[in-house]
Design a protein around this motif. Structure first.
Motif, PDB file in Angstrom:
ATOM      1  N   LEU A 152       0.829  -1.208   0.000  1.00 40.82           N
ATOM      2  CA  LEU A 152       0.000   0.000   0.000  1.00 40.82           C
ATOM      3  C   LEU A 152       0.863   1.258   0.000  1.00 40.82           C
ATOM      4  N   ILE A 153       1.952   1.211   0.768  1.00 38.69           N
ATOM      5  CA  ILE A 153       2.886   2.350   0.755  1.00 38.69           C
ATOM      6  C   ILE A 153       3.527   2.488  -0.616  1.00 38.69           C
ATOM      7  N   THR A 154       3.971   1.363  -1.171  1.00 40.43           N
ATOM      8  CA  THR A 154       4.605   1.393  -2.489  1.00 40.43           C
ATOM      9  C   THR A 154       3.629   1.840  -3.563  1.00 40.43           C
ATOM     10  N   GLU A 155       2.381   1.396  -3.425  1.00 40.42           N
ATOM     11  CA  GLU A 155       1.356   1.770  -4.412  1.00 40.42           C
ATOM     12  C   GLU A 155       1.109   3.271  -4.418  1.00 40.42           C
ATOM     13  N   SER A 156       1.089   3.870  -3.224  1.00 37.64           N
ATOM     14  CA  SER A 156       0.887   5.318  -3.167  1.00 37.64           C
ATOM     15  C   SER A 156       2.052   6.065  -3.809  1.00 37.64           C
ATOM     16  N   MET A 157       3.269   5.556  -3.616  1.00 39.05           N
ATOM     17  CA  MET A 157       4.432   6.183  -4.250  1.00 39.05           C
ATOM     18  C   MET A 157       4.408   5.998  -5.762  1.00 39.05           C
ATOM     19  N   ALA A 158       4.072   4.776  -6.204  1.00 40.15           N
ATOM     20  CA  ALA A 158       4.030   4.512  -7.649  1.00 40.15           C
ATOM     21  C   ALA A 158       2.936   5.328  -8.321  1.00 40.15           C
ATOM     22  N   SER A 159       1.799   5.479  -7.637  1.00 39.20           N
ATOM     23  CA  SER A 159       0.711   6.273  -8.201  1.00 39.20           C
ATOM     24  C   SER A 159       1.096   7.740  -8.319  1.00 39.20           C
ATOM     25  N   ALA A 160       1.820   8.232  -7.302  1.00 38.64           N
ATOM     26  CA  ALA A 160       2.235   9.639  -7.339  1.00 38.64           C
ATOM     27  C   ALA A 160       3.303   9.888  -8.410  1.00 38.64           C
ATOM     28  N   ASP A 161       4.165   8.900  -8.645  1.00 38.23           N
ATOM     29  CA  ASP A 161       5.259   9.072  -9.604  1.00 38.23           C
ATOM     30  C   ASP A 161       4.907   8.636 -11.021  1.00 38.23           C
ATOM     31  N   ALA A 162       3.667   8.203 -11.242  1.00 39.60           N
ATOM     32  CA  ALA A 162       3.298   7.677 -12.555  1.00 39.60           C
ATOM     33  C   ALA A 162       3.382   8.770 -13.624  1.00 39.60           C
ATOM     34  N   VAL A 163       3.787   8.366 -14.816  1.00 40.27           N
ATOM     35  CA  VAL A 163       3.880   9.283 -15.946  1.00 40.27           C
ATOM     36  C   VAL A 163       2.504   9.357 -16.607  1.00 40.27           C
ATOM     37  N   LEU A 164       1.899  10.530 -16.582  1.00 42.96           N
ATOM     38  CA  LEU A 164       0.558  10.713 -17.124  1.00 42.96           C
ATOM     39  C   LEU A 164       0.563  11.133 -18.584  1.00 42.96           C
ATOM     40  N   SER A 165       1.638  11.732 -19.038  1.00 47.54           N
ATOM     41  CA  SER A 165       1.688  12.251 -20.397  1.00 47.54           C
ATOM     42  C   SER A 165       1.702  11.116 -21.414  1.00 47.54           C
ATOM     43  N   LEU A 166       0.904  11.288 -22.487  1.00 43.77           N
ATOM     44  CA  LEU A 166       0.872  10.313 -23.571  1.00 43.77           C
ATOM     45  C   LEU A 166       1.727  10.751 -24.756  1.00 43.77           C
ATOM     46  N   ALA A 167       2.544  11.784 -24.571  1.00 44.94           N
ATOM     47  CA  ALA A 167       3.399  12.279 -25.642  1.00 44.94           C
ATOM     48  C   ALA A 167       4.425  11.211 -26.034  1.00 44.94           C
ATOM     49  N   PRO A 168       4.776  11.139 -27.309  1.00 39.26           N
ATOM     50  CA  PRO A 168       5.720  10.098 -27.770  1.00 39.26           C
ATOM     51  C   PRO A 168       7.064  10.146 -27.055  1.00 39.26           C
ATOM     52  N   GLU A 169       7.540  11.354 -26.711  1.00 38.83           N
ATOM     53  CA  GLU A 169       8.854  11.435 -26.070  1.00 38.83           C
ATOM     54  C   GLU A 169       8.852  10.839 -24.669  1.00 38.83           C
ATOM     55  N   HIS A 170       7.661  10.646 -24.076  1.00 41.17           N
ATOM     56  CA  HIS A 170       7.575  10.075 -22.733  1.00 41.17           C
ATOM     57  C   HIS A 170       7.178   8.602 -22.759  1.00 41.17           C
ATOM     58  N   LYS A 171       7.213   7.995 -23.925  1.00 42.87           N
ATOM     59  CA  LYS A 171       6.734   6.619 -24.052  1.00 42.87           C
ATOM     60  C   LYS A 171       7.547   5.650 -23.187  1.00 42.87           C
ATOM     61  N   GLU A 172       8.868   5.761 -23.252  1.00 43.83           N
ATOM     62  CA  GLU A 172       9.709   4.830 -22.505  1.00 43.83           C
ATOM     63  C   GLU A 172       9.503   4.985 -21.003  1.00 43.83           C
ATOM     64  N   ARG A 226       6.867   6.153 -19.552  1.00 43.65           N
ATOM     65  CA  ARG A 226       5.511   5.702 -19.231  1.00 43.65           C
ATOM     66  C   ARG A 226       5.452   4.177 -19.141  1.00 43.65           C
ATOM     67  N   GLU A 227       6.134   3.507 -20.054  1.00 45.71           N
ATOM     68  CA  GLU A 227       6.137   2.039 -20.030  1.00 45.71           C
ATOM     69  C   GLU A 227       6.848   1.514 -18.788  1.00 45.71           C
ATOM     70  N   THR A 228       7.918   2.190 -18.385  1.00 46.26           N
ATOM     71  CA  THR A 228       8.637   1.757 -17.184  1.00 46.26           C
ATOM     72  C   THR A 228       7.776   1.915 -15.939  1.00 46.26           C
ATOM     73  N   SER A 229       7.151   3.082 -15.791  1.00 50.16           N
ATOM     74  CA  SER A 229       6.309   3.299 -14.615  1.00 50.16           C
ATOM     75  C   SER A 229       5.105   2.371 -14.628  1.00 50.16           C
ATOM     76  N   MET A 230       4.568   2.072 -15.802  1.00 51.03           N
ATOM     77  CA  MET A 230       3.435   1.159 -15.886  1.00 51.03           C
ATOM     78  C   MET A 230       3.838  -0.252 -15.502  1.00 51.03           C
ATOM     79  N   SER A 231       5.031  -0.669 -15.907  1.00 50.21           N
ATOM     80  CA  SER A 231       5.518  -2.003 -15.540  1.00 50.21           C
ATOM     81  C   SER A 231       5.686  -2.120 -14.030  1.00 50.21           C
ATOM     82  N   GLU A 232       6.251  -1.084 -13.404  1.00 51.98           N
ATOM     83  CA  GLU A 232       6.394  -1.103 -11.946  1.00 51.98           C
ATOM     84  C   GLU A 232       5.041  -1.141 -11.258  1.00 51.98           C
ATOM     85  N   ALA A 233       4.125  -0.313 -11.728  1.00 53.28           N
ATOM     86  CA  ALA A 233       2.798  -0.271 -11.110  1.00 53.28           C
ATOM     87  C   ALA A 233       2.076  -1.604 -11.268  1.00 53.28           C
TER      88      ALA A 233
END
Length: 849
Positions: A339-359, A361-368
């Motif tokens: 639960l602690i880790t989830e709150s940190m991962a949720s706060a640090d998640a990459v929200l932008s769908l711009a192509p330059e943030h794809k990598e 975003r994929e990394t943060s999504m894999s961790e989450a």
């Protein structure tokens, strides 16, 4: 003038040390130019050392993925590495450096050798470096980083060196030396991050005067610093030392947090939760503040944990555990970590769908995703599906078109009973993967089993049927789902032609499903049941026998066999079969109700009443009317969602009444009857004060037992006992149409026709399509002389349940009383239906996917 130059040199060197501590390598070349312009360090190679370090660190940051794969870096492919190596060779060959800077050059050269795959040379450089010199308190902060990197480089170099001919003792010694390097490197790296955080939080006086705010610390740790932080617990876990690896993970988490260690702590918390859930049992769990149990350590070939064997001379600061909350079991600790880790991962998640943030975003999504997967495992063990769905709902803000998280959310909503939301989520999952039949079938299952949204469920199942062969093994289940929806819609239909149409469609779909998968016992069962519902009793036996051949102990198949035997008027055989079924499912109340009906026909009401008595005692032993009030207040995880009631004795005694008087008068004198009735009423008050905690089906089961006993007492003409049972059932559900119906029948049997009609009217107002209510009301109206109205009500009863022979017979009597020539047809229909009528309706068997 000399003093001013000395002060300028001091300030410039202090700024260089700050940049080296914060790993701001892009600023080092300009600092070197300033040193050269001011002619500082003209007599040594300090500037060359700085350039070599900045080039080396930039090269290593650019090639972290290659270092993780242990792929050697070459001079030809990496010019920065070649230049850094040349600078370091010049520095070391000339020997014009102070001892502390010379040691730094040796550590940097060890990095070069390791990056190029020369592990023995790297180990030699670490051995030459004066590690003790780097550990002095007055040394700058960046020395702690170099020290941590020196420890981990030495350990990794030893790990990479082949020792094929070495003895077991030598291998063990090498493993111990590696582990001691890793442990000291981890503690030193954590201490470095803490000290670095202090310098940023407490700036110099001059900085404080000129700066309005302190910028947040943003440092990208290099490969060797990350390795220093992680190698200790990874090495222990890799060797199978779960207790010591768990202990090391806990030690790391107890270190006082610094801003530079947040991502690392998130990874450690996730790894610790993973180890706890996968490898530590409930019985083998030990407190986070305690050392590993001796039994665990003995299995791992040691008597104490490695951090006690290899203590760090300068350990990092750790939190005090006095008066702090401590988890009580393995799942609680794992869920709290997640639960602690989830709150940190949720706060640090990459929200932008711009192509330059794809990598990113994929990394943060894999961790989450990994965190939510572990949360699903941990919370499922405690049945906390509602809390899990809340966590997954928070992930939706960064999970656009992420099938896995949406699917997990749908499953958690489904498990927590939030059917409508689960269907909506699963429909979105079906849009994301239109070729996958599973989400649509699950949504159809919820519509059938929980929501009774039959049209929606049929549409979802038809979307899978349309896939045809692409649906694969799900195609028979899709036909089954369509068949069940049609069968249930036939039961709900008010018009006969609609009912017949739905029954025909249901039969066709179920036959298709059975043809596609003849080895599915559930499909065979529901095909047999559908044939039974349309009164093709003999034809229903064949698929039912196939279902029993595939699963001989399946509850619903055995129950359907009992009902089919009773429909064929083999009551004794049916009673023997229900006894066999009860030997495998002794606490199934649905089977017991069928047994009561069969015993009434075969053995008489006395035997059936004894079974009702046994059912009351079974209900009391299984679902006591009080819940355990003693909760574990030390647990941070809420208790499981309501299930069975606890079996704590409540003092309530459930038993059937007996107001009969025998010839001796010893059993039931009037005074005894009154006292027993008063005692029964006091028990009822105890029951009502319990507020009916727990699932509703528990209390509806008790109500049905009382009503069944009341019917049996009425069949024997024991109206006092029947009245008592009705009162007991009415205490549970005063407005129940079943209670009102039995009260009306009791009043009718006593000759109170107006009271009976009033009660029937109340029951019909609550359940206007209940054919039993309409049947008794219609027959009563005919008896009271209101034949036309009674005929109309009886026609409604036939319309509500066209296979009820009692309704057809009652309608025939109404028509006969007014001389209608259709009465014989009604009697003939009643006789035909009675010939295939089961002891209880076939619909008592649930039709669920």
């Amino acid at each position: 003038m000399t003093s001013r130059i000395s002060f300028s040199q001091y300030r410039l060197e202090a700024e260089i040390e700050k940049y080296r501590a914060e790993c701001q390598w892009d600023k080092i070349p300009s600092m070197v130019e300033q040193l050269a312009a001011a002619r500082f360090h003209d007599d040594d190679d300090y500037g060359t050392l700085l350039l070599a370090e900045s080039l080396l660190e930039e090269c290593l940051l650019e090639n972290v993925s290659l270092l993780r794969c242990s792929t050697p870096l070459t001079d030809h492919s990496h010019p920065k590495l070649a230049r850094a190596k040349a600078h370091l060779n010049n520095v070391l060959s000339r020997g014009r450096m102070e001892p502390k800077y010379f040691n730094e050059a040796l550590v940097l050269m060890a990095k070069v050798h390791y990056a190029q795959g020369r592990y023995r040379d790297s180990q030699g450089m670490c051995a030459r470096a004066g590690i003790d010199e780097l550990m002095r308190d007055e040394r700058p902060i960046y020395h702690l980083r170099l020290l941590a990197e020196a420890f981990v480089i030495k350990g990794l170099s030893l790990d990479h060196q082949a020792m094929s001919a070495a003895s077991r003792v030598r291998l063990s010694e090498r493993d111990e030396e590696c582990l001691s390097c890793y442990l000291r490197g981890c503690d030193t790296a954590l201490l470095y991050l803490q000290e670095l955080d202090k310098t940023v939080m407490t700036p110099s006086t001059k900085t404080a005067k000129t700066s309005v705010s302190i910028p947040p610390l943003e440092m990208e740790p290099g490969y060797f610093l990350q390795a220093a932080l992680q190698s200790a617990y990874l090495s222990l876990l890799h060797k199978g030392h779960l207790a010591q690896g768990t202990h090391q993970l806990r030690r790391v988490l107890r270190v006082v947090e610094s801003r530079g260690s947040q991502n690392f702590r998130k990874a450690v918390a996730r790894r610790l939760a993973e180890v706890l859930l996968s490898s530590v049992s409930e019985d083998g769990y030990w407190s986070p503040t305690a050392p590993p149990p001796p039994a665990w350590l003995n299995k791992e070939g040691t008597s104490q944990s490695k951090d006690m064997i290899y203590p760090s001379p300068r350990p990092p600061q750790r939190y005090c555990t006095d008066s702090s909350f401590c988890p009580q079991d393995v799942v609680e600790e794992a869920v709290l970590l997640l639960l602690i880790t989830e709150s940190m991962a949720s706060a640090d998640a990459v929200l932008s769908l711009a192509p330059e943030h794809k990598e990113a975003r994929e990394t943060s999504m894999s961790e989450a995703s990994s965190i939510y997967d572990l949360l699903s495992i941990g919370m499922a063990r405690r049945g906390q599906y509602a809390m899990l769905s809340e966590c997954l709902e928070r992930a939706m803000k960064f999970s656009f078109n992420e099938f896995h998280l949406w699917y997990q959310l749908g499953l958690s909503l489904m498990a927590s009973g939030k059917g409508i939301a689960a269907v909506s989520v699963l429909k979105e999952c079906a849009k994301m993967r239109p070729q996958d039949p599973t989400p649509s079938l699950l949504a159809a299952k919820i519509c059938i089993n929980q929501l009774h949204m039959l049209e929606e469920g049929e549409a979802l199942a038809q979307s899978v049927v349309i896939m045809a062969e692409e649906a694969g093994e799900s195609l028979p289940r899709a036909h089954l789902a369509v068949g069940l929806c049609c069968s249930l819609r036939a039961s709900d239909a008010s018009l006969k032609f609609e009912r017949d149409e739905f029954n025909q469609r249901a039969l066709q779909e179920l036959q298709k499903a059975h043809a596609l998968d003849p080895q599915d016992p559930q499909i065979a069962l529901y095909l047999a049941m559908q044939l039974a519902l349309v009164r093709q009793v003999s034809a229903a036996m064949e698929p039912l026998q196939m279902a029993l051949a595939l699963r001989s102990d399946e509850l619903h198949s055995l129950h359907l066999l009992v009902l089919l035997l009773s429909a064929q008027k083999h009551e004794q055989h049916a009673l023997d079969t229900v006894a066999l079924a009860l030997s495998q499912h002794p606490e199934n109340f649905n089977l017991l109700f069928t047994k009561v009906k069969l015993e009434e026909v075969v053995c008489g009401t006395a035997v059936a009443l004894q079974t009702c008595e046994d059912m009351l005692q079974m209900w009391q032993s299984r679902y006591d009317c009080t819940r355990s009030s003693e909760a574990d207040d030390t647990s941070s995880i809420p208790p499981p969602e309501p299930g069975h009631l606890s079996r704590k004795p409540s003092g309530l005694h459930l038993t059937l009444p007996d107001f009969q008087e025998t010839e001796t008068g010893s059993q039931s004198a009037p005074s005894l009857a009154v006292s027993r009735l008063e005692a029964a009423m006091s028990e009822v008050s105890v029951l009502s004060s319990a507020h009916r905690q727990g699932p509703a089906y528990i209390w509806t089961t008790l109500e049905r037992i009382w009503l069944q006993a009341g019917e049996l007492f009425m069949a024997e003409g024991r109206l006092k006992e029947a009245q008592f049972c009705v009162q007991e059932a009415g205490t549970l559900f005063p407005s129940s149409h079943s209670v009102l119906l039995l009260r009306g029948r009791l009043a009718e049997q006593r000759g109170n026709l107006l009271e009976a009609k009033s009660l029937y009217d109340e029951a019909a107002a609550i359940n206007p399509h209940g054919h039993h209510i309409l049947l008794h009301l219609g027959k009563l109206l005919v008896r009271m002389g209101r034949v036309s109205l009674g005929e109309k009500v009886l026609r409604d009863a036939v319309q509500a349940q066209s296979t009820s022979h009692e309704a057809w017979s009652g309608l025939g009597e109404a028509l006969e009383s007014r001389g209608c020539n259709q009465a014989p047809d009604c009697f003939l229909t009643a006789l035909e239906l009675e010939a295939s009528c089961p002891i209880r309706p076939f619909t008592i068997i649930p039709r669920e996917l």
